[in-house]
Every structure is written in structure tokens, then in C-alpha cells.
Design a protein around this motif. Structure first.
Motif, mmCIF file in Angstrom:
data_model
loop_
_atom_site.group_PDB
_atom_site.id
_atom_site.type_symbol
_atom_site.label_atom_id
_atom_site.label_comp_id
_atom_site.label_asym_id
_atom_site.label_seq_id
_atom_site.Cartn_x
_atom_site.Cartn_y
_atom_site.Cartn_z
ATOM 1 N N ARG A 60 33.241 40.810 42.593
ATOM 2 C CA ARG A 60 33.143 41.863 41.580
ATOM 3 C C ARG A 60 33.050 43.234 42.242
ATOM 4 N NH1 ARG A 60 28.400 41.782 37.266
ATOM 5 N NH2 ARG A 60 27.245 42.335 39.120
ATOM 6 N N THR A 61 32.341 43.314 43.345
ATOM 7 C CA THR A 61 32.246 44.576 44.080
ATOM 8 C C THR A 61 33.601 44.963 44.668
ATOM 9 O OG1 THR A 61 29.943 44.129 44.628
ATOM 10 C CG2 THR A 61 31.067 45.747 45.989
ATOM 11 N N LEU A 62 34.327 43.990 45.192
ATOM 12 C CA LEU A 62 35.641 44.267 45.784
ATOM 13 C C LEU A 62 36.635 44.813 44.767
ATOM 14 C CD1 LEU A 62 36.234 41.162 48.100
ATOM 15 C CD2 LEU A 62 35.820 43.511 48.825
ATOM 16 N N VAL A 63 36.531 44.352 43.519
ATOM 17 C CA VAL A 63 37.519 44.745 42.507
ATOM 18 C C VAL A 63 37.014 45.865 41.607
ATOM 19 C CG1 VAL A 63 38.633 42.497 42.526
ATOM 20 C CG2 VAL A 63 36.835 42.954 40.848
ATOM 21 N N ALA A 64 35.916 46.496 42.001
ATOM 22 C CA ALA A 64 35.321 47.550 41.170
ATOM 23 C C ALA A 64 36.104 48.861 41.245
ATOM 24 C CB ALA A 64 33.868 47.790 41.582
ATOM 25 N N GLY A 65 37.046 48.949 42.156
ATOM 26 C CA GLY A 65 37.762 50.202 42.365
ATOM 27 C C GLY A 65 38.915 50.424 41.415
ATOM 28 N N THR A 66 40.106 50.226 41.913
ATOM 29 C CA THR A 66 41.306 50.604 41.183
ATOM 30 C C THR A 66 41.946 49.432 40.442
ATOM 31 O OG1 THR A 66 42.798 50.119 43.021
ATOM 32 C CG2 THR A 66 41.798 52.319 42.985
ATOM 33 N N THR A 67 42.836 49.781 39.545
ATOM 34 C CA THR A 67 43.632 48.771 38.839
ATOM 35 C C THR A 67 44.422 47.942 39.841
ATOM 36 O OG1 THR A 67 43.784 50.136 36.862
ATOM 37 C CG2 THR A 67 45.480 48.455 37.146
ATOM 38 N N ALA A 68 44.972 48.585 40.846
ATOM 39 C CA ALA A 68 45.764 47.873 41.854
ATOM 40 C C ALA A 68 44.911 46.827 42.571
ATOM 41 C CB ALA A 68 46.360 48.861 42.854
ATOM 42 N N GLU A 69 43.657 47.160 42.865
ATOM 43 C CA GLU A 69 42.767 46.203 43.522
ATOM 44 C C GLU A 69 42.474 45.020 42.611
ATOM 45 O OE1 GLU A 69 40.294 49.210 46.451
ATOM 46 O OE2 GLU A 69 39.650 48.980 44.380
ATOM 47 N N ARG A 70 42.236 45.293 41.340
ATOM 48 C CA ARG A 70 41.965 44.202 40.387
ATOM 49 C C ARG A 70 43.183 43.301 40.252
ATOM 50 N NH1 ARG A 70 39.139 48.461 38.235
ATOM 51 N NH2 ARG A 70 40.811 49.155 36.878
ATOM 52 N N ARG A 71 44.351 43.884 40.134
ATOM 53 C CA ARG A 71 45.584 43.085 40.013
ATOM 54 C C ARG A 71 45.817 42.253 41.266
ATOM 55 N NH1 ARG A 71 49.570 47.521 37.085
ATOM 56 N NH2 ARG A 71 48.525 47.418 35.055
ATOM 57 N N PHE A 72 45.593 42.862 42.417
ATOM 58 C CA PHE A 72 45.777 42.171 43.686
ATOM 59 C C PHE A 72 44.846 40.958 43.766
ATOM 60 C CE2 PHE A 72 44.857 41.571 48.227
ATOM 61 C CZ PHE A 72 46.138 41.416 48.725
ATOM 62 N N ALA A 73 43.558 41.155 43.495
ATOM 63 C CA ALA A 73 42.582 40.068 43.549
ATOM 64 C C ALA A 73 42.902 38.985 42.524
ATOM 65 C CB ALA A 73 41.172 40.606 43.323
ATOM 66 N N CYS A 74 43.288 39.393 41.335
ATOM 67 C CA CYS A 74 43.652 38.444 40.283
ATOM 68 C C CYS A 74 44.790 37.539 40.758
ATOM 69 C CB CYS A 74 44.043 39.227 39.024
ATOM 70 S SG CYS A 74 44.592 38.219 37.633
ATOM 71 N N ASN A 75 45.809 38.126 41.364
ATOM 72 C CA ASN A 75 46.939 37.340 41.864
ATOM 73 C C ASN A 75 46.527 36.434 43.023
ATOM 74 O OD1 ASN A 75 49.293 37.906 40.239
ATOM 75 N ND2 ASN A 75 49.127 40.003 40.971
ATOM 76 N N CYS A 76 45.624 36.902 43.872
ATOM 77 C CA CYS A 76 45.123 36.054 44.970
ATOM 78 C C CYS A 76 44.430 34.813 44.416
ATOM 79 C CB CYS A 76 44.142 36.831 45.843
ATOM 80 S SG CYS A 76 44.879 38.148 46.836
ATOM 81 N N ILE A 77 43.610 35.013 43.394
ATOM 82 C CA ILE A 77 42.893 33.885 42.788
ATOM 83 C C ILE A 77 43.883 32.910 42.163
ATOM 84 C CG2 ILE A 77 41.353 33.235 40.898
ATOM 85 C CD1 ILE A 77 39.725 35.773 41.581
ATOM 86 N N LYS A 78 44.892 33.423 41.492
ATOM 87 C CA LYS A 78 45.897 32.537 40.888
ATOM 88 C C LYS A 78 46.624 31.724 41.962
ATOM 89 C CE LYS A 78 48.523 33.863 37.516
ATOM 90 N NZ LYS A 78 49.369 34.609 36.579
ATOM 91 N N GLN A 79 46.967 32.370 43.078
ATOM 92 C CA GLN A 79 47.649 31.662 44.167
ATOM 93 C C GLN A 79 46.762 30.567 44.734
ATOM 94 O OE1 GLN A 79 48.753 34.637 47.041
ATOM 95 N NE2 GLN A 79 50.187 35.636 45.653
ATOM 96 N N ALA A 80 45.487 30.875 44.948
ATOM 97 C CA ALA A 80 44.561 29.875 45.491
ATOM 98 C C ALA A 80 44.380 28.723 44.511
ATOM 99 C CB ALA A 80 43.218 30.528 45.814
ATOM 100 N N ALA A 81 44.209 29.050 43.249
ATOM 101 C CA ALA A 81 43.992 28.016 42.229
ATOM 102 C C ALA A 81 45.202 27.093 42.099
ATOM 103 C CB ALA A 81 43.666 28.664 40.888
ATOM 104 N N ALA A 82 46.381 27.642 42.295
ATOM 105 C CA ALA A 82 47.595 26.835 42.187
ATOM 106 C C ALA A 82 47.644 25.738 43.255
ATOM 107 C CB ALA A 82 48.832 27.726 42.285
ATOM 108 N N HIS A 83 46.919 25.921 44.361
ATOM 109 C CA HIS A 83 46.917 24.944 45.445
ATOM 110 C C HIS A 83 45.763 23.951 45.368
ATOM 111 C CE1 HIS A 83 50.210 26.984 47.340
ATOM 112 N NE2 HIS A 83 49.533 28.113 47.408
ATOM 113 N N LEU A 84 44.857 24.180 44.436
ATOM 114 C CA LEU A 84 43.715 23.274 44.303
ATOM 115 C C LEU A 84 44.011 22.198 43.270
ATOM 116 C CD1 LEU A 84 40.778 25.829 44.315
ATOM 117 C CD2 LEU A 84 41.404 24.247 46.138
ATOM 118 N N LYS A 85 43.665 20.980 43.607
ATOM 119 C CA LYS A 85 43.857 19.871 42.677
ATOM 120 C C LYS A 85 42.554 19.639 41.918
ATOM 121 C CE LYS A 85 47.051 17.569 45.793
ATOM 122 N NZ LYS A 85 48.327 17.716 45.332
ATOM 123 N N ASN A 86 42.683 19.088 40.754
ATOM 124 C CA ASN A 86 41.542 18.667 39.941
ATOM 125 C C ASN A 86 40.648 19.801 39.443
ATOM 126 O OD1 ASN A 86 42.349 15.990 40.410
ATOM 127 N ND2 ASN A 86 41.177 15.931 42.303
#
Length: 117
Positions: A60-86
Motif C-alpha cells: 500500500r505504501t509503494l502504490v501510494a504515489g502516482t496512477t502509473a505506480e498503482r497500474r504497474f503494481a496492479c499488473n504485477c499482481i495479475k502476472q504473479a497470480a496467473a502463475h499460481l495454482k489453486n
């Protein structure tokens, strides 16, 4: 004419610096925040561990800045989640509330990160 060129160059420089700042955070930084939550997100644990909630607070602290930071983090989480099973959808959607740490975007594979304000 020189003033116009100088103004254009300054505008481009400011845009470049803003874009670089948005990427000071890496997907590895985001992944490190969420990694302690995997046992909860896959249903191996009934509640998130303290390290998970600490990671979410850091995120939450990392994404508290700009829209670009929030979008970047959001996409990182989606990429990680796509590789996790179950992954348990219920646990994923409840994670921020379970830690008492709301995020500026939902954790979801279906969420359009480009729609973040």
C-alpha cells in the motif's frame, strides 16, 4: 522559435522523469510483498499470517504515489497470480479486509488495471 523548442524539450524531459519514477518499483518488489500471503490465498491457512499483512501494508505504501505506480503494481499482481495454482477467489478478494489494509485496486485477474485513476 528557440523558446518553443526549449519548452518542448523541457516537457519531454519532465514526462521522461515521471515515467522513470513510475518504474522505480519492480514486479519483484510487489511479489515480495505478496509472497507471504500465498498460503492464505491458496487455502492452506485460514487467515493471513502477520508477515502477509505486513507485506500488504508495504505494498500500500509503494502504490501510494502516482496512477502509473498503482497500474504497474496492479499488473504485477495479475502476472504473479496467473502463475499460481489453486488460488481461492474468496481468499483473494478478502485479503485486504482480512489484513485491515485496503488497497487502491482489487486483487483480481479480471480487473482492468488501466482503469485505475
Amino acid at each position: 522559435m528557440k523558446t518553443l523548442v526549449a519548452s518542448l524539450l523541457l516537457t519531454l524531459l519532465v514526462a521522461y522523469v515521471a515515467a522513470e519514477r513510475a518504474h522505480e518499483m519492480s514486479c519483484t518488489d510487489v511479489d515480495m510483498c505478496i509472497a507471504p500471503c500465498i498460503s492464505y490465498l491458496t487455502g492452506e491457512q485460514q487467515s493471513p499470517a502477520p508477515a502477509c499483512c505486513d507485506g500488504l501494508k508495504k505494498l500500500r505504501t509503494l502504490v501510494a504515489g502516482t496512477t502509473a505506480e498503482r497500474r504497474f503494481a496492479c499488473n504485477c499482481i495479475k502476472q504473479a497470480a496467473a502463475h499460481l495454482k489453486n488460488l481461492k477467489d474468496d481468499a483473494v478478494s478478502k485479503l485486504p479486509a482480512a489484513c485491515g489494509t485496503p488497497l487502491p485496486f482489487p486483487i483480481s485477474l479480471e480487473y482492468d488495471c488501466s482503469s485505475l485513476p
